[in-house]
Write a protein that holds these residues in place. Sequence first.
Motif, PDB file in Angstrom:
ATOM      1  N   LEU A 369      41.680  39.309  52.067  1.00 48.45           N
ATOM      2  CA  LEU A 369      40.776  39.722  50.991  1.00 48.45           C
ATOM      3  C   LEU A 369      40.967  41.194  50.638  1.00 48.45           C
ATOM      4  CD1 LEU A 369      37.643  37.859  52.370  1.00 48.45           C
ATOM      5  CD2 LEU A 369      38.867  37.270  50.257  1.00 48.45           C
ATOM      6  N   ALA A 370      41.148  42.035  51.655  1.00 45.89           N
ATOM      7  CA  ALA A 370      41.338  43.468  51.414  1.00 45.89           C
ATOM      8  C   ALA A 370      42.670  43.737  50.718  1.00 45.89           C
ATOM      9  CB  ALA A 370      41.269  44.234  52.729  1.00 45.89           C
ATOM     10  N   THR A 371      43.705  42.996  51.108  1.00 46.01           N
ATOM     11  CA  THR A 371      45.007  43.166  50.452  1.00 46.01           C
ATOM     12  C   THR A 371      44.932  42.729  48.996  1.00 46.01           C
ATOM     13  OG1 THR A 371      46.142  42.782  52.562  1.00 46.01           O
ATOM     14  CG2 THR A 371      47.447  42.546  50.553  1.00 46.01           C
ATOM     15  N   ARG A 372      44.240  41.610  48.739  1.00 48.88           N
ATOM     16  CA  ARG A 372      44.069  41.164  47.356  1.00 48.88           C
ATOM     17  C   ARG A 372      43.335  42.240  46.542  1.00 48.88           C
ATOM     18  NH1 ARG A 372      44.429  36.383  45.098  1.00 48.88           N
ATOM     19  NH2 ARG A 372      44.415  35.278  47.097  1.00 48.88           N
ATOM     20  N   ALA A 373      42.285  42.824  47.149  1.00 50.18           N
ATOM     21  CA  ALA A 373      41.534  43.870  46.463  1.00 50.18           C
ATOM     22  C   ALA A 373      42.433  45.055  46.118  1.00 50.18           C
ATOM     23  CB  ALA A 373      40.368  44.326  47.334  1.00 50.18           C
ATOM     24  N   HIS A 374      43.276  45.442  47.085  1.00 49.55           N
ATOM     25  CA  HIS A 374      44.176  46.581  46.868  1.00 49.55           C
ATOM     26  C   HIS A 374      45.146  46.306  45.717  1.00 49.55           C
ATOM     27  CE1 HIS A 374      46.792  49.948  47.643  1.00 49.55           C
ATOM     28  NE2 HIS A 374      47.814  49.140  47.932  1.00 49.55           N
ATOM     29  N   LEU A 375      45.709  45.100  45.678  1.00 44.93           N
ATOM     30  CA  LEU A 375      46.672  44.771  44.622  1.00 44.93           C
ATOM     31  C   LEU A 375      45.983  44.658  43.263  1.00 44.93           C
ATOM     32  CD1 LEU A 375      49.100  42.246  46.366  1.00 44.93           C
ATOM     33  CD2 LEU A 375      49.144  44.743  46.291  1.00 44.93           C
ATOM     34  N   TYR A 389      36.851  43.684  47.503  1.00 42.30           N
ATOM     35  CA  TYR A 389      36.552  44.621  48.596  1.00 42.30           C
ATOM     36  C   TYR A 389      35.217  44.269  49.258  1.00 42.30           C
ATOM     37  CZ  TYR A 389      40.307  48.034  47.684  1.00 42.30           C
ATOM     38  OH  TYR A 389      41.516  48.670  47.567  1.00 42.30           O
ATOM     39  N   ARG A 390      34.210  43.950  48.440  1.00 42.19           N
ATOM     40  CA  ARG A 390      32.897  43.595  48.999  1.00 42.19           C
ATOM     41  C   ARG A 390      32.998  42.318  49.833  1.00 42.19           C
ATOM     42  NH1 ARG A 390      30.845  45.972  44.067  1.00 42.19           N
ATOM     43  NH2 ARG A 390      31.254  44.037  42.918  1.00 42.19           N
ATOM     44  N   GLU A 391      33.773  41.358  49.343  1.00 39.91           N
ATOM     45  CA  GLU A 391      33.948  40.107  50.079  1.00 39.91           C
ATOM     46  C   GLU A 391      34.667  40.368  51.411  1.00 39.91           C
ATOM     47  OE1 GLU A 391      33.755  35.819  50.523  1.00 39.91           O
ATOM     48  OE2 GLU A 391      32.646  37.348  49.395  1.00 39.91           O
ATOM     49  N   ALA A 392      35.663  41.232  51.392  1.00 38.94           N
ATOM     50  CA  ALA A 392      36.380  41.583  52.623  1.00 38.94           C
ATOM     51  C   ALA A 392      35.444  42.258  53.613  1.00 38.94           C
ATOM     52  CB  ALA A 392      37.560  42.496  52.292  1.00 38.94           C
ATOM     53  N   ALA A 393      34.588  43.146  53.117  1.00 34.84           N
ATOM     54  CA  ALA A 393      33.636  43.842  53.991  1.00 34.84           C
ATOM     55  C   ALA A 393      32.700  42.866  54.679  1.00 34.84           C
ATOM     56  CB  ALA A 393      32.836  44.860  53.177  1.00 34.84           C
TER      57      ALA A 393
END
Length: 413
Positions: A369-375, A389-393
């Motif tokens: 999820l964090a990698t998807r947010a970054h891309l 990012y919120r979902e990853a958190a």
Amino acid sequence: MSGPHPIEDLLRTCAPQVLGALVRRYGDFDLCEDAVQEALIAAARQWPGEGVPDNARGWLLTVAGRRYVDLVRSEAARRRREDAVALATPDAELLAHAADDDRDTDADDSLALLFLCCHPDLSPPSRIALTLRAVGGLTTAQIAAAFLVPEATMAQRISRAKQTIRGAGLTLAPPEGADRTARLAEVRHVLYLVFNEGYTASAGDALTAPELSTEAIRLARMLHRLVPDDPETAGLLALMLLTDARRPARTGPGGELVPLAEQDRGSWDGALIAEGVELISRTLPRGRVGPYQLQAAIAAVHDEAPSARDTDWPQILALYELLERTGPNPMITLNRAVAVSMVHGPEAGLALLDGLGADRLLARNHRLLATRAHLLELLGDRAAAAEAYREAARHTTSAPERRHLTERARRLG
């Protein structure tokens, strides 16, 4: 655990050697390990005030041998049976034997002990716990604190591991042939897991557990000395050195996570980088290249780049493609997606992540999820990136990572 100390370093070096000698002499891993732990505790209490004995290993073997006899006799009394070792060996004879037997004090069974602690009959958590206690010389309390579990829980884990060794009749005899190769791979994997937990703690308020990564490096150095011609062991050590070199820059003044691209490279440990680069450069041309060597090569490319902008991403992508061929793994693909995005654009990286999203185990993983947010952020889709990012958190158990991901989402609005 406290920081490095000469006596502590000496005890950890001697621990597997003394335990190996005791197990080779008596064969009972369970009681021998308990006896060695008590000898280490006695040394930690006495040596700072009385001084380190000239023959530190002989001293530990003497004390451990005496404590072993006490434990055997206690066991015999409780179970109303007599143990031949305890009856046949008076204390005075045992102490003289322990102090003077050059074969015991000079022999080093550390590799055989690592093989035993990482036996496939043991569960992965048991292998880790037993390796840190028996080979690393750490107390149960130290291991429990490092892994953020109650001491009683860790004690049970270690006890079950020793019961498995006893019940299966496992011995110190080192494996040979294909079994030796497989067991060496198990040892490397255990040390890799210990290092990873130390470099990025899976839970808790701190991002790292330096005592674990430091201990993993120490044990990897020892393993490399024992099998100097094994290229994957050299690759593992190089990977640890090159990765741990960045640890000083991974957190800010308040303990907050600092991403690789934003780290102050001037605070990286240059000596560790130089050692790691030299080791992997010497190892790669020697034979078949394995996953630890490839990961070390990737780490070296990152460490040698003067800035994030100057990173040789095409080379990193090529290395990840080779790594994926050695054994497909979702986490490798996840890292390759980042390299793909840096070379071919974020859309190409996101396309790779779409395939990973079909994996039920990985779909809710905070790293995906964090990698998807970054891309998505690189692509310019701020709203979708913030939500990712919120979902990853929500899915991470690490407090520093949760704070970092939440802050990234807040910045994007």
